[in-house]
Scaffold this motif. Structure first.
Motif, short mmCIF file in Angstrom:
data_model
loop_
_atom_site.label_atom_id
_atom_site.label_comp_id
_atom_site.label_asym_id
_atom_site.label_seq_id
_atom_site.Cartn_x
_atom_site.Cartn_y
_atom_site.Cartn_z
N SER A 249 0.85 -1.15 0.00
CA SER A 249 0.00 0.00 0.00
C SER A 249 0.90 1.22 0.00
O SER A 249 1.80 1.34 0.82
CB SER A 249 -0.89 0.01 1.23
N LEU A 250 0.65 2.09 -0.96
CA LEU A 250 1.49 3.29 -1.04
C LEU A 250 1.30 4.17 0.18
O LEU A 250 2.13 5.02 0.48
CB LEU A 250 1.18 4.06 -2.33
N SER A 251 0.20 3.95 0.91
CA SER A 251 -0.04 4.78 2.09
C SER A 251 1.00 4.54 3.19
O SER A 251 1.17 5.38 4.06
CB SER A 251 -1.46 4.57 2.63
N TYR A 252 1.72 3.39 3.14
CA TYR A 252 2.79 3.18 4.12
C TYR A 252 3.79 4.33 4.08
O TYR A 252 4.36 4.71 5.09
CB TYR A 252 3.58 1.89 3.85
N PHE A 253 3.99 4.86 2.89
CA PHE A 253 4.98 5.92 2.74
C PHE A 253 4.50 7.23 3.37
O PHE A 253 5.28 8.14 3.57
CB PHE A 253 5.34 6.12 1.27
N GLN A 254 3.20 7.29 3.65
CA GLN A 254 2.70 8.46 4.38
C GLN A 254 2.87 8.28 5.88
O GLN A 254 2.98 9.23 6.63
CB GLN A 254 1.21 8.66 4.08
N SER A 255 2.87 7.00 6.31
CA SER A 255 2.95 6.71 7.74
C SER A 255 4.38 6.66 8.26
O SER A 255 4.62 6.85 9.44
CB SER A 255 2.31 5.36 8.05
N PHE A 256 5.31 6.32 7.38
CA PHE A 256 6.67 6.11 7.86
C PHE A 256 7.66 6.47 6.77
O PHE A 256 7.42 6.17 5.60
CB PHE A 256 6.85 4.62 8.23
N SER A 257 8.77 7.10 7.15
CA SER A 257 9.74 7.37 6.09
C SER A 257 10.88 6.36 6.12
O SER A 257 11.76 6.40 6.97
CB SER A 257 10.23 8.83 6.11
N PHE A 258 10.78 5.44 5.20
CA PHE A 258 11.80 4.41 5.02
C PHE A 258 13.06 5.05 4.44
O PHE A 258 12.98 6.04 3.71
CB PHE A 258 11.29 3.32 4.07
N ASN A 259 14.20 4.46 4.76
CA ASN A 259 15.45 4.97 4.18
C ASN A 259 15.71 4.39 2.80
O ASN A 259 16.36 5.01 1.97
CB ASN A 259 16.63 4.60 5.10
N LYS A 260 15.18 3.18 2.59
CA LYS A 260 15.48 2.46 1.35
C LYS A 260 14.30 1.65 0.87
O LYS A 260 13.57 1.11 1.69
CB LYS A 260 16.56 1.42 1.65
N VAL A 261 14.17 1.56 -0.43
CA VAL A 261 13.20 0.62 -1.00
C VAL A 261 13.98 -0.41 -1.79
O VAL A 261 14.84 -0.06 -2.60
CB VAL A 261 12.24 1.32 -2.00
N LYS A 262 13.69 -1.68 -1.56
CA LYS A 262 14.32 -2.73 -2.34
C LYS A 262 13.29 -3.31 -3.31
O LYS A 262 12.29 -3.91 -2.89
CB LYS A 262 14.87 -3.83 -1.41
#
Ligand code: C2E
Ligand code: MG
Ligand code: MG
Ligand code: MG
Length: 279
Positions: free
Chosen positions: A184-197
């Protein structure tokens, strides 16, 4: 058997299930012993930066083999450890070993460790991680955790709060196998990950699937906007590497660059500063 079938009793399948269950139990027993004896090993796979060609991090991948069984794939034994309540112990053991191995490598090299969703259940993960960091002397800022999207769906708020806590200690958080889980793209609203694999299934389709190419492009665009770095997993061919570089992937990982290798082989690579990404 025919007699039982006539009565509608699935006796044949019962026998089959008994055998499977017996196998599972012996595997579980062997794993318990291997964990107790500290025989679960780690292979490390380099992740290289496209811009510099240098190894920026290594991913710790659990390895277990028995003389009579050979190598048991981590997908199998990690799932088994989750099912029989051994994952916290195994996870801690892997983390400790990775931290100790990591002390031998240059300061700039980060160490990535996979986390199973179950390791978040106890609520003790952050305490365990900080304790291991303290005991080993490995700097928290050199540690990265890889989590899959599936973690986040179980109990999103709880998972994100534990991730925030880890992040507050300068530990990096990557989202692994991106694009194949219940994304879910909404995860990126909830948390800022440092990396996407980016999952290797997209990478392997890259040279013949327009869709795979569009997906990689979209993930790179998203990552760029959100200041995350993008690692492409499972890079096996020079053509894939070229396409990923053209699409703007910042980091590459895969057999083309290096297979997972021993800790001492990583030391040799970083000491010789061997160019893993020849021009
Ligand atoms: P993952 O974290 O997505 O790791 C990447 C997997 O892709 C590894 O498989 C790696 O050996 C493999 N791989 C790397 N480059 C290539 C390539 O170019 N081509 C292909 N076909 N495969 C490549 P591995 O080691 O079998 O691990 C499988 C999964 O098991 C991992 O997927 C991870 O989810 C899990 N795992 C492994 N070690 C651990 C661990 O210590 N803890 C936890 N919780 N999970 C682990
Ligand atoms: Mg991983
Ligand atoms: Mg992965
Ligand atoms: Mg995977």
């Amino acid at each position: 058997r025919a007699k039982n079938e006539a009565k509608g009793e699935p006796c044949f399948f019962d026998d089959e299930m008994d055998a499977a269950e017996r196998d599972r139990r012996t595997l579980e027993r062997d794993m318990r012993t291997a964990i107790e004896e500290g025989r679960i090993d780690i292979a490390y796979q380099p992740i290289v930066c496209v811009a510099t060609g240098e190894i920026t991090s290594v991913e710790a991948l659990a390895r277990w083999s028995e003389p009579d069984r050979g190598a048991i794939p981590p997908d199998i034994f990690i799932a088994l450890a989750e099912d029989c309540g051994l994952i916290d112990e195994l996870g801690e053991q892997i983390l400790r070993r990775a931290c100790i191995d990591g002390l031998a490598w240059p300061e700039k090299l980060k160490v990535a460790v996979n986390l199973s969703p179950r390791q978040f259940y106890s609520g003790m993960l952050t305490d365990t991680v900080l304790r291991v960091v303290e005991e080993t002397g490995f700097p928290a800022h050199r540690l990265q955790f890889e989590i899959t999207e599936n973690l986040v769906i179980q109990n999103a708020a709880e998972a994100f709060s534990q991730l925030e806590e880890l992040k507050s200690h300068a530990i990096g958080i990557s989202i692994d196998d991106f694009g194949i889980g219940y994304s879910s793209l909404s995860y990126f609203q909830s948390f800022s990950f440092n990396k996407v694999k980016i999952d290797k299934s997209f990478v392997s389709e890259l040279d013949h699937s327009k869709a795979a190419k569009a997906i990689v492009q979209a993930v790179v665009g998203l990552a760029t906007q959100l200041s995350m770095s993008v690692v492409a997993e499972g890079v096996e061919t020079p053509l894939q590497r070229q396409m990923l570089e053209d699409l703007g992937c910042s980091h590459l990982q895969g057999y083309l660059i290096s297979r997972p290798v021993s800790a001492s082989a990583i030391s040799a690579m970083v000491i010789s500063e061997a160019a893993l990404l020849p021009a």
